[in-house]
Design an enzyme around this catalytic site. Structure first.
Site, PDB file in Angstrom:
ATOM      1  CE  LYS A  93      -3.919   1.757   2.816  1.00  0.00           C
ATOM      2  NZ  LYS A  93      -4.745   1.424   4.020  1.00  0.00           N
TER       3      LYS A  93
ATOM      4  CB  SER B  35      -8.036   3.348   3.229  1.00  0.00           C
ATOM      5  OG  SER B  35      -7.174   2.735   4.166  1.00  0.00           O
TER       6      SER B  35
ATOM      7  CB  SER C 124      -8.289   0.259   5.978  1.00  0.00           C
ATOM      8  OG  SER C 124      -8.954   1.494   5.975  1.00  0.00           O
TER       9      SER C 124
END
Ligand SMILES: *[C@@H]1O[C@H](CO)[C@@H](O)[C@H](O)[C@H]1NC(C)=O
Ligand SMILES: *[C@@H]1O[C@H](CO)[C@@H](O)[C@H](O)[C@H]1NC(C)=O
Ligand SMILES: *[C@@H]1O[C@H](CO)[C@@H](O)[C@H](O)[C@H]1NC(C)=O
Ligand SMILES: *[C@@H]1O[C@H](CO)[C@@H](O)[C@H](O)[C@H]1NC(C)=O
Ligand SMILES: *[C@@H]1O[C@H](CO)[C@@H](O)[C@H](O)[C@H]1NC(C)=O
Ligand SMILES: *[C@@H]1O[C@H](CO)[C@@H](O)[C@H](O)[C@H]1NC(C)=O
Ligand SMILES: *[C@@H]1O[C@H](CO)[C@@H](O)[C@H](O)[C@H]1NC(C)=O
Ligand SMILES: *[C@@H]1O[C@H](CO)[C@@H](O)[C@H](O)[C@H]1NC(C)=O
Ligand SMILES: *[C@@H]1O[C@H](CO)[C@@H](O)[C@H](O)[C@H]1NC(C)=O
Ligand SMILES: *[C@@H]1O[C@H](CO)[C@@H](O)[C@H](O)[C@H]1NC(C)=O
Ligand SMILES: CC(=O)N[C@H]1CO[C@H](CO)[C@@H](O)[C@@H]1O
Ligand SMILES: CC(=O)N[C@H]1CO[C@H](CO)[C@@H](O)[C@@H]1O
Length: 541
Positions: free
Chosen positions: A102, A183, A207
């Site tokens: 990420k 996210s 997330s």
């Protein structure tokens, strides 16, 4: 960005007859064990894997925007790992397997670490994030950075899941314009489409679990402190935790094994309750009989009731309980969370996150060795965001920044402590930990859509596994911003196991025993699949 020289290295050849793939695992579902066996047999190299995965990323990026940057060093790293393998040196089971991480996990190389914000483009860190270093040490190839909801979804009240100023809007692959959730949006989409062997996400509240369930993959949200947060752009030291997102439970377990463990740079990891010599083996925990005799609770008051729109998820969940029973589990009904209504009313979590965000972000920024925009605080980030056109302010506001900045106390104040203690009660005695103790449970099981919150506020672990997908007669509905399809036919959903702090080894076992009996991922197919396979790149070097 993918530069032109890099694109020329990729042979865009579309899939010939499926039969020629017999000797190569198909990348949409290839597992760590399958990929490693082919490497070991000399059927292809890690360089081939990098080439094939980059080819797949380039095939779908213009539609889905799930990868922000590709690591220009990936080829040389792969070559080095191929040479090590040729000399008989294997770093571990992930040797030579590409992973995507990420875009809030820093690496001390050519890649940027920005949380999706232009304010941090070009900034440099003193070393790799600890979990990135651990991945490299385990032999994984960091292939690139995945798009995310900007600032891990802690910027705006009216942005959209998977959007960042740097990376644009990520979409899911199960319906056109699918809300990818967030996210860790790009990590979810990338793992699902076989754009890497597996990916890393981070979770503060939902997330990892949410984008995993909505992209038909497995996600492990570890106990806060099991996996180091050092040099990861933070929201909250009390709730943030990085973890694996992968296509199978065992693949996720391999990744967790590589990234877990103490780190002097993150003292929450000193709470890990075992010595190195007795550390859990998450891969060995993947056994078919892991549910045999285990007491699994169903907290009905947290799950809600079946309605017309929730019917597909409820029905799949009830069917899953039957599978768990047939796997030997003792299903204990109505293991309710006694303070659940208070939890739903509580504002304590927002207070904890707001109070942590400012100081935790400043502590990350203080570690930068090069900071081209001179961004040192949340105030600086807000000011930059409001003034830099690509940040799309005010169409996407800064409400989360504003709320955190409006707080007149910090995470060392008595007001903070009161909120944090409220959370520990609501998720603890009044929530999950109380239910585990009262009913003598090994874990609870819930639909993944409600799994994250109660564990988030106590820093507890959750594992999600694919459970099903919405039926073809589902009415398409958009997200609040109106730019994504949030509900639509074929959008996947998951089932989650949650337990006590540090209980990942059990949860991984339960998830594996369920996954192997159902294999739901195989039954739910994306509408968009990249065509490049190992076959198309082997021998191109
Ligand atoms: C390697 O390729 C050969 C055929 O060339 C095939 O028989 C064998 O199963 C493959 N091995 C692995 C582990 O994929
Ligand atoms: C990092 O950002 C800089 C500035 O935009 C860019 O030149 C560079 O290519 C980026 N790195 C990668 C690996 O994309
Ligand atoms: C959402 O779905 C509708 C109906 O299928 C489609 O017309 C629309 O283009 C989709 N939205 C996006 C952003 O792709
Ligand atoms: C943990 O580290 C933080 C920041 O490095 C420091 O402020 C805090 O006092 C440390 N806590 C403990 C218990 O050592
Ligand atoms: C648990 O919650 C469910 C759903 O709200 C309710 O029907 C049931 O009576 C509750 N059971 C107990 C033991 O509290
Ligand atoms: C939740 O909030 C509502 C509205 O403020 C209040 O009426 C209710 O009593 C609260 N419930 C609990 C359990 O605190
Ligand atoms: C806010 O940003 C603007 C534009 O980038 C800059 O000119 C100004 O100095 C900044 N203000 C503060 C207080 O940092
Ligand atoms: C988002 O909120 C801001 C501030 O209230 C507003 O100006 C903007 O129009 C909103 N954007 C959308 C798309 O609703
Ligand atoms: C913070 O603000 C609240 C109300 O918004 C007020 O009651 C409190 O006294 C303030 N605390 C400090 C330390 O200024
Ligand atoms: C979809 O079809 C199923 C089975 O035919 C039916 O039970 C369900 O009510 C339908 N759902 C919607 C939203 O129309
Ligand atoms: C297949 C495809 O459209 N690939 C695109 C991926 O993104 C790069 C950079 O924006 C484009 O150059 C490619 O064309
Ligand atoms: C790797 C890659 O192509 N990333 C793309 C992600 O999305 C942004 C915005 O749409 C593109 O600029 C990147 O090229």
């Amino acid at each position: 960005m993918v530069s032109a020289w890099l694109l020329t290295k990729v042979f865009v050849v579309f899939a010939p007859l499926a039969s020629v793939y017999a000797q190569y695992p198909l990348l949409l579902d290839a597992t760590a064990d399958e990929l490693a066996a082919g490497l070991e047999a000399g059927n292809y190299t890690s360089l081939d894997l990098v080439q094939a995965y980059v080819g797949r990323i380039i095939e779908v990026n213009s539609t889905l925007h799930m990868v922000v940057e590709i690591n220009p060093d990936a080829w040389s790293i792969a070559k080095e790992l191929d040479e090590e393998r040729a000399c008989g040196k294997l770093r571990g089971p992930l040797h030579g397997l590409p992973v995507l991480i990420k875009n809030n996990i820093a690496t001390a190389d050519e890649m940027n670490n920005t949380a999706g914000s232009w304010s941090l483009i070009g900034a440099k860190v003193p070393r790799d994030a600890t979990i990135a270093a651990k991945l490299r040490k385990a032999g994984a190839i960091i292939l690139g950075k995945t798009n995310l909801s900007q600032w891990a979804n802690y910027r705006s009240s009216n942005s959209s899941n998977g959007w960042s100023a740097q990376g644009g809007q990520t979409y899911g692959a199960y319906y056109p314009g699918q809300d990818p959730s967030g996210s860790s949006s790009g990590s979810g989409v990338s793992a699902s489409l076989g754009l890497a062997f597996g990916t890393i996400g981070t979770e503060t509240d939902g997330s990892i679990i949410s984008p995993s369930q909505l992209n038909n993959i497995v996600g492990i949200k570890p106990t806060v402190g099991l996996t180091s947060r050092s040099l990861i752009i933070p929201i909250s030291e009390h709730q943030d935790t990085p973890g694996p997102m992968a296509r199978t439970v065992k693949d996720a377990a391999y990744i967790l094994q590589a990234i877990a463990g103490p780190d002097p740079y993150d003292n929450y990891t000193s709470a890990i309750p075992w010595a190195k010599s007795t550390a859990p083996d998450y891969v060995a925990a993947c056994t078919l009989d892991a549910l045999e005799g285990k007491r699994i609770g169903v907290p009905r008051n947290a799950i809600g009731t079946r309605t017309r729109s929730s019917a597909p998820i409820f029905d799949a969940f009830e069917a899953a309980l039957t599978v768990l029973r047939s796997a030997g589990a003792i299903i204990v009904e109505n293991t309710n969370y006694t303070a659940y209504d208070e939890y739903l009313n509580s504002t304590a979590e927002g207070t904890v996150l707001d109070a942590d965000f400012g100081p935790n972000l400043a502590a990350y920024l203080a570690q930068l060795t090069y900071n081209p925009q001179d961004i040192n605080s949340l105030e600086d980030v807000r000011n930059f965001t409001r003034n830099f056109p690509a940040e799309e302010y005010p169409s996407r506001d800064t409400a989360e920044f504003d709320e955190a900045l409006a707080l007149n106390f910090t995470n060392t104040s008595p007001e903070f402590w009161a909120a944090y203690q409220e959370d520990l009660y609501l998720g603890g005695e009044g929530g999950l930990l109380g239910a585990l103790a009262t009913y003598n449970l090994d874990a609870v099981v819930v639909p993944s859509q409600i799994a994250s919150g109660i564990s988030a506020i106590i820093g507890g672990p959750v594992v999600t596994v694919p459970l099903g997908a919405l039926p073809s007669n589902t009415t398409v509905q958009t997200n609040a911003r109106g730019n994504l399809n949030a509900t639509a036919p074929n959008i996947p959903f998951g089932i989650s196991f949650a337990g006590a702090l540090w209980s990942e080894e059990s949860l991984v076992g339960f998830a594996y025993a369920f996954e192997q009996r159902t294999m739901v991922r195989q039954k739910v197919k994306p509408y968009l699949v990249p065509g490049i396979e190992i076959e198309n790149v082997v021998g191109s070097f």
